[in-house]
Design an enzyme around this catalytic site. Sequence first.
Site, PDB file in Angstrom:
ATOM      1  N   ASN A 154       2.495  -5.202  37.568  1.00  0.00           N
ATOM      2  CA  ASN A 154       3.291  -4.470  38.567  1.00  0.00           C
ATOM      3  C   ASN A 154       2.534  -4.168  39.854  1.00  0.00           C
ATOM      4  OD1 ASN A 154       1.702  -2.679  37.164  1.00  0.00           O
ATOM      5  ND2 ASN A 154       3.235  -1.057  37.110  1.00  0.00           N
ATOM      6  N   GLU A 251      -5.151   2.448  30.323  1.00  0.00           N
ATOM      7  CA  GLU A 251      -4.055   2.955  31.163  1.00  0.00           C
ATOM      8  C   GLU A 251      -2.778   2.330  30.635  1.00  0.00           C
ATOM      9  OE1 GLU A 251      -4.004   5.155  33.440  1.00  0.00           O
ATOM     10  OE2 GLU A 251      -6.126   5.430  33.863  1.00  0.00           O
ATOM     11  N   CYS A 285       4.392   2.550  35.692  1.00  0.00           N
ATOM     12  CA  CYS A 285       4.068   3.138  34.385  1.00  0.00           C
ATOM     13  C   CYS A 285       4.360   4.622  34.319  1.00  0.00           C
ATOM     14  CB  CYS A 285       2.596   2.893  34.089  1.00  0.00           C
ATOM     15  SG  CYS A 285       1.520   3.404  35.437  1.00  0.00           S
ATOM     16  N   GLU A 459      -8.658   6.950  35.739  1.00  0.00           N
ATOM     17  CA  GLU A 459      -9.028   6.123  36.894  1.00  0.00           C
ATOM     18  C   GLU A 459      -9.026   7.023  38.127  1.00  0.00           C
ATOM     19  OE1 GLU A 459      -6.384   2.567  36.571  1.00  0.00           O
ATOM     20  OE2 GLU A 459      -8.232   1.615  35.888  1.00  0.00           O
TER      21      GLU A 459
HETATM   22  P1  NDP Z   1       1.065  -6.004  28.556  1.00  0.00           P
HETATM   23  O1  NDP Z   1       0.554  -4.954  27.643  1.00  0.00           O
HETATM   24  O2  NDP Z   1       1.999  -7.008  28.023  1.00  0.00           O
HETATM   25  O3  NDP Z   1      -0.157  -6.830  29.179  1.00  0.00           O
HETATM   26  C1  NDP Z   1      -1.214  -6.187  29.876  1.00  0.00           C
HETATM   27  C2  NDP Z   1      -2.364  -7.165  30.040  1.00  0.00           C
HETATM   28  O4  NDP Z   1      -3.012  -7.357  28.783  1.00  0.00           O
HETATM   29  C3  NDP Z   1      -1.932  -8.544  30.505  1.00  0.00           C
HETATM   30  O5  NDP Z   1      -2.908  -9.052  31.384  1.00  0.00           O
HETATM   31  C4  NDP Z   1      -1.880  -9.310  29.217  1.00  0.00           C
HETATM   32  O6  NDP Z   1      -1.986 -10.701  29.404  1.00  0.00           O
HETATM   33  C5  NDP Z   1      -3.087  -8.747  28.493  1.00  0.00           C
HETATM   34  N1  NDP Z   1      -3.076  -8.896  27.041  1.00  0.00           N
HETATM   35  C6  NDP Z   1      -2.017  -9.087  26.212  1.00  0.00           C
HETATM   36  N2  NDP Z   1      -2.425  -9.157  24.928  1.00  0.00           N
HETATM   37  C7  NDP Z   1      -3.776  -9.002  24.934  1.00  0.00           C
HETATM   38  C8  NDP Z   1      -4.792  -8.956  23.907  1.00  0.00           C
HETATM   39  N3  NDP Z   1      -4.501  -9.079  22.614  1.00  0.00           N
HETATM   40  N4  NDP Z   1      -6.076  -8.788  24.287  1.00  0.00           N
HETATM   41  C9  NDP Z   1      -6.391  -8.632  25.599  1.00  0.00           C
HETATM   42  N5  NDP Z   1      -5.490  -8.673  26.607  1.00  0.00           N
HETATM   43  C10 NDP Z   1      -4.193  -8.838  26.273  1.00  0.00           C
HETATM   44  O7  NDP Z   1       1.680  -5.217  29.798  1.00  0.00           O
HETATM   45  P2  NDP Z   1       2.508  -5.785  31.034  1.00  0.00           P
HETATM   46  O8  NDP Z   1       1.684  -6.751  31.797  1.00  0.00           O
HETATM   47  O9  NDP Z   1       3.852  -6.194  30.541  1.00  0.00           O
HETATM   48  O10 NDP Z   1       2.652  -4.469  31.936  1.00  0.00           O
HETATM   49  C11 NDP Z   1       3.572  -3.480  31.675  1.00  0.00           C
HETATM   50  C12 NDP Z   1       2.943  -2.346  30.884  1.00  0.00           C
HETATM   51  O11 NDP Z   1       1.807  -1.854  31.555  1.00  0.00           O
HETATM   52  C13 NDP Z   1       3.891  -1.161  30.746  1.00  0.00           C
HETATM   53  O12 NDP Z   1       3.829  -0.632  29.446  1.00  0.00           O
HETATM   54  C14 NDP Z   1       3.336  -0.175  31.737  1.00  0.00           C
HETATM   55  O13 NDP Z   1       3.651   1.163  31.457  1.00  0.00           O
HETATM   56  C15 NDP Z   1       1.878  -0.437  31.659  1.00  0.00           C
HETATM   57  N6  NDP Z   1       1.200   0.033  32.871  1.00  0.00           N
HETATM   58  C16 NDP Z   1       0.384   1.133  32.801  1.00  0.00           C
HETATM   59  C17 NDP Z   1      -0.197   1.649  33.936  1.00  0.00           C
HETATM   60  C18 NDP Z   1      -1.108   2.832  33.877  1.00  0.00           C
HETATM   61  O14 NDP Z   1      -1.905   2.993  34.796  1.00  0.00           O
HETATM   62  N7  NDP Z   1      -1.054   3.670  32.864  1.00  0.00           N
HETATM   63  C19 NDP Z   1       0.075   1.051  35.253  1.00  0.00           C
HETATM   64  C20 NDP Z   1       0.903  -0.119  35.205  1.00  0.00           C
HETATM   65  C21 NDP Z   1       1.460  -0.589  34.051  1.00  0.00           C
HETATM   66  P3  NDP Z   1      -0.675 -11.578  29.694  1.00  0.00           P
HETATM   67  O15 NDP Z   1       0.421 -10.674  30.104  1.00  0.00           O
HETATM   68  O16 NDP Z   1      -1.098 -12.475  30.788  1.00  0.00           O
HETATM   69  O17 NDP Z   1      -0.365 -12.289  28.423  1.00  0.00           O
END
Ligand code: NDP
Length: 485
Positions: A154, A251, A285, A459
Amino acid sequence: MSYPTQPTASHFINGQYVEDTAGTPIDVIYPATGEKIATVYSATPAIIAQALDAAKSAQSAWAKMSGTERGRILRRAADLMRERNHDLSVLETFDTGKPYQETIAVDATSGADALEYFGGMAATLTGEHIQLGEDWVYTRREALGVCVGIGAWNYPTQIACWKGAPALACGNAMVFKPSETTPLCALKVAEILVEAGLPAGIYNVIQGMGDVGAALVTDDRVDKVSLTGSVPTGKKVYAAAAAGIKHVTMELGGKSPMIVFEDADIENAVGGAILGNFYSSGQVCSNGTRVFVHKSIKEAFLKRLSERLDTAVIGDPQIEETNFGPMVSERQLEIALGYVEKGKTEGARLVYGGNRLDRGGFYMQPTVFADVKDDMVIAREEIFGPVMAVLDFDDEDDVMTRANDTEFGLAAGVFTKDLSRAHRVAANFEAGTCFINSYNDAPVEAPFGGSKNSGVGRENSKAAINYYSQLKSVYVRMGDVEAPF
Ligand code: NDP
């Protein structure tokens, strides 16, 4: 709007772009049209090793530089990001589909804020002196080593900087893996850091999906993992990092409450609810997606909300007037629309939107449900799309209990003119980041992060330093050593 200069290869390692077409191709899709705008290649084991080796071998010389020198480079990078804000914002809009009106104001600029803030702080990072009679202890604040950053889709520029800036200020090196959905922006951050004078190998970007993230997290060369992502991914990554006793920052997601009391300024409360549900098409998020509105003002609140939603400019995100763009992907759109159907089936009252828009790309209407009950799926699960749930209440104690009755604890907001109540409610929220008569402000000076399942660590702010450095105690004896034998 003209097409921005794209990164010239998939990865950025040891100070330069690197390509390896042996990796799985990942299409980069422009969410406003569904068109393919680029292809990157997932990191192969050789690319992962190259990035980690580069980071490992460059890190100790970087940590030995003075904080002033490190900080100067980060601040120079902040200046370059601001100078190139337009191009970076256009790229961010192509990567994520967020309206240019947002990206020009928020993305590269908040990334630059982090580089400037932690660049300024780098020279102030010191240990302390502890006098113990004649003896004494001094502490050294030391880098952790190689940090892995894994980003959500995002805020790709912001996340790359929010993780990179404090890590680098403390003397660490970083390997950053963006989300496969938005792979382009972090490469530009790496390019700018090197142009600003960052030594090769200190900030590397490699592409890939979860398997690449997992390979990074479990590698022995890695000392710390910082993830922005969902709770399920967070649990996996946290467990994998624990196996290697690595430091973590998590996060994660949320389902944050926003409480609107009967004495609230309705225009401000509606404004807060709009910011906390529809900015970035709801893909934030910390969004306050459970909006508890006092029964006595509920209908007035819903009426103004609908009137103001009617004025949203939905369309081409590259046009400056547009303030509501597409969702990031077809998949994310389907997830959000699936929740709309669940809300209808569960008996919530659909008061606004609810449909996919009849145009190319991944658009849906901003959507509001009223009369939502606490146990409905749309009130319990993170949707990560433009779907607001409005719930009724009439008693403060009761609404506090309901607001906190969730596995998440990322953020929370309260709208009221009663000063004591505002602070009492903020104190009682089980959440890491709270807002009084506002929503979703995230200045770099303030700690940001979640409690409960929403995360570990913070953060931004001075607090981030604790998560990217460690203290070494050095005991200094001035007299003789007394041993028992
Ligand atoms: P995901 O949890 O699907 O993915 C996050 C990242 O982790 C991606 O780069 C993903 O790779 C990677 N990933 C997935 N599986 C693994 C694994 N087993 N080991 C290591 N890395 C892995 O989240 P989204 O990208 O769909 O983002 C949305 C989510 O993020 C929402 O839940 C949102 O609330 C949260 N978020 C939290 C924030 C905060 O600051 N608290 C801010 C922004 C978002 P890939 O997707 O390329 O497969």
